[in-house]
Design an enzyme around this catalytic site. Sequence first.
Site, PDB file in Angstrom:
ATOM      1  N   ARG A  24       0.896  -1.164   0.000  1.00 43.76           N
ATOM      2  CA  ARG A  24       0.000   0.000   0.000  1.00 43.76           C
ATOM      3  C   ARG A  24       0.919   1.194   0.000  1.00 43.76           C
ATOM      4  NH1 ARG A  24      -2.359   3.988  -0.654  1.00 43.76           N
ATOM      5  NH2 ARG A  24      -4.230   4.758   0.428  1.00 43.76           N
ATOM      6  N   HIS A  59       2.007   7.192   1.463  1.00 47.98           N
ATOM      7  CA  HIS A  59       0.903   8.146   1.354  1.00 47.98           C
ATOM      8  C   HIS A  59       0.639   8.796   2.709  1.00 47.98           C
ATOM      9  CE1 HIS A  59      -0.994   4.502   2.957  1.00 47.98           C
ATOM     10  NE2 HIS A  59      -1.983   5.256   3.396  1.00 47.98           N
ATOM     11  N   HIS A  90      -2.906  11.072   4.911  1.00 50.37           N
ATOM     12  CA  HIS A  90      -4.325  11.452   4.900  1.00 50.37           C
ATOM     13  C   HIS A  90      -4.538  12.734   5.713  1.00 50.37           C
ATOM     14  CE1 HIS A  90      -5.082   7.187   3.883  1.00 50.37           C
ATOM     15  NE2 HIS A  90      -4.330   6.885   4.916  1.00 50.37           N
ATOM     16  N   GLU A 104      -5.656   7.603  11.092  1.00 51.67           N
ATOM     17  CA  GLU A 104      -5.849   6.221  10.649  1.00 51.67           C
ATOM     18  C   GLU A 104      -5.556   5.261  11.797  1.00 51.67           C
ATOM     19  OE1 GLU A 104      -4.104   4.924   6.867  1.00 51.67           O
ATOM     20  OE2 GLU A 104      -3.244   3.197   7.932  1.00 51.67           O
ATOM     21  N   HIS A 148       3.140   7.360   5.697  1.00 46.05           N
ATOM     22  CA  HIS A 148       3.312   5.968   6.104  1.00 46.05           C
ATOM     23  C   HIS A 148       3.115   5.024   4.923  1.00 46.05           C
ATOM     24  CE1 HIS A 148      -0.957   7.103   6.635  1.00 46.05           C
ATOM     25  NE2 HIS A 148      -1.228   5.859   6.246  1.00 46.05           N
ATOM     26  N   GLU A 156     -11.318   6.766   0.283  1.00 48.19           N
ATOM     27  CA  GLU A 156      -9.951   6.312   0.016  1.00 48.19           C
ATOM     28  C   GLU A 156      -9.372   6.953  -1.239  1.00 48.19           C
ATOM     29  OE1 GLU A 156     -10.025   2.093  -0.274  1.00 48.19           O
ATOM     30  OE2 GLU A 156     -11.406   2.023  -1.948  1.00 48.19           O
TER      31      GLU A 156
END
Length: 407
Positions: free
Chosen positions: A115, A118, A120, A124, A163, A186
């Site tokens: 993943r 990235h 946000h 999270e 992360h 997402e």
Amino acid sequence: MANMKRRSFVSAGLFSSMAVAAGAFARTVPEPTSSKGVGGDDPGPRDMKLDRDNPTLMNPPSTDAGTLPNLRFSFSDAHMRQSSGGWTRQVTQRELPVSTTIAGVDMRLNAGAIRELHWHKEAEWAFVTYGNARITVMDVDGGYFVDDLEAGDLWYFPPGIPHSIQGIGNDGVEFLLAFDDGSFDENSTFLLSDWFKHIPREVLAKNFGIDPAHFDHLPEPRNEYIFAGHEPPALSHDLPAHGRKSSTRFSHRMLQQAPLKQPGGSVRITDSSNFKISKQIAAALVELEPGGLRELHWHPNNDEWQYYLSGTGRMGVFGANGMARTFDVHSGDVGYVPFAMGHYIENTGNETLRFLELFKSDHYADISLKQWLAMTPPDLVKQHLHLDDIFMQALTPQKTPVVAPKG
């Protein structure tokens, strides 16, 4: 004529067999009738599997009343996004409109899959449900944190902190992500590849001090969200070459906590008191044995977002002003209880019912109905409910989050 008789005999036998089968099937068909003279049958069309899985929607307890909104949604009904490294699906306010405080994502990373790097706008929180993962994160002071996690472990990344996650081991990982905003999407994630693709090459070259030609073949962001990768080396050989380790711990071993064990089940609570970084999401892992009950209670700090890990049960919610509704719950379901609404969860199956309770809060808090009444003058309670001393003697000043079935 003989052939006609034979065909008639075969047809008669076939229809007879079908009638017997239909009769046997009909006996197993749930019908919307809870007592004689109430409700009726349902000739259809109908989804029989859903009817069987949701008996309390078809025949709710007589105590249900009013028009509470839907408080349950299954991840099985969510859109699945697939890529070279695995898949993901989300349950947000768009799927469950009442869920304003928290959104959830179920994600699968195959062995070696990544993943991508990235960040946000939202916090999270994550719970590993299967397999193994490696997480990487950098704190605001430039310290790195890298850790390997297994089923039952948590991680927490504050808003804006960069992360990544990678599936490791023989079969990668699956995990639940929770974000502290029900409208999370997402697709709104800040992706490393997406940003690189939208920076002029000469700016990239100036920033990193290398020739612009190095950026001629950047990957397409749509291929990078979850992408196939190779198994990383052992953790001790996969640390950054430079810098220092963060003094903040971003992971937590929830299953290694000593649970509060009671007849009927157990509870583990993780919030900022024992996982200091988790400032915006508090959690409890509840296990109910068959017939066990998560006692009548409510939460004074925020809405409750639930994720059912295994088993079968029902959730009853009281919404004040004569409103109450009961929902059947199964593994993979999301449940939701709006702020301060009284509720219970009961194991109605034959195996352990396991679920997470999540709150947009730095601490876990609940109010026990039984404890509250025990801590109220007895005569006052009796005047309210017209109950006798037998009821009063059943009250205890100690909270009992899990109640065992009698017998």
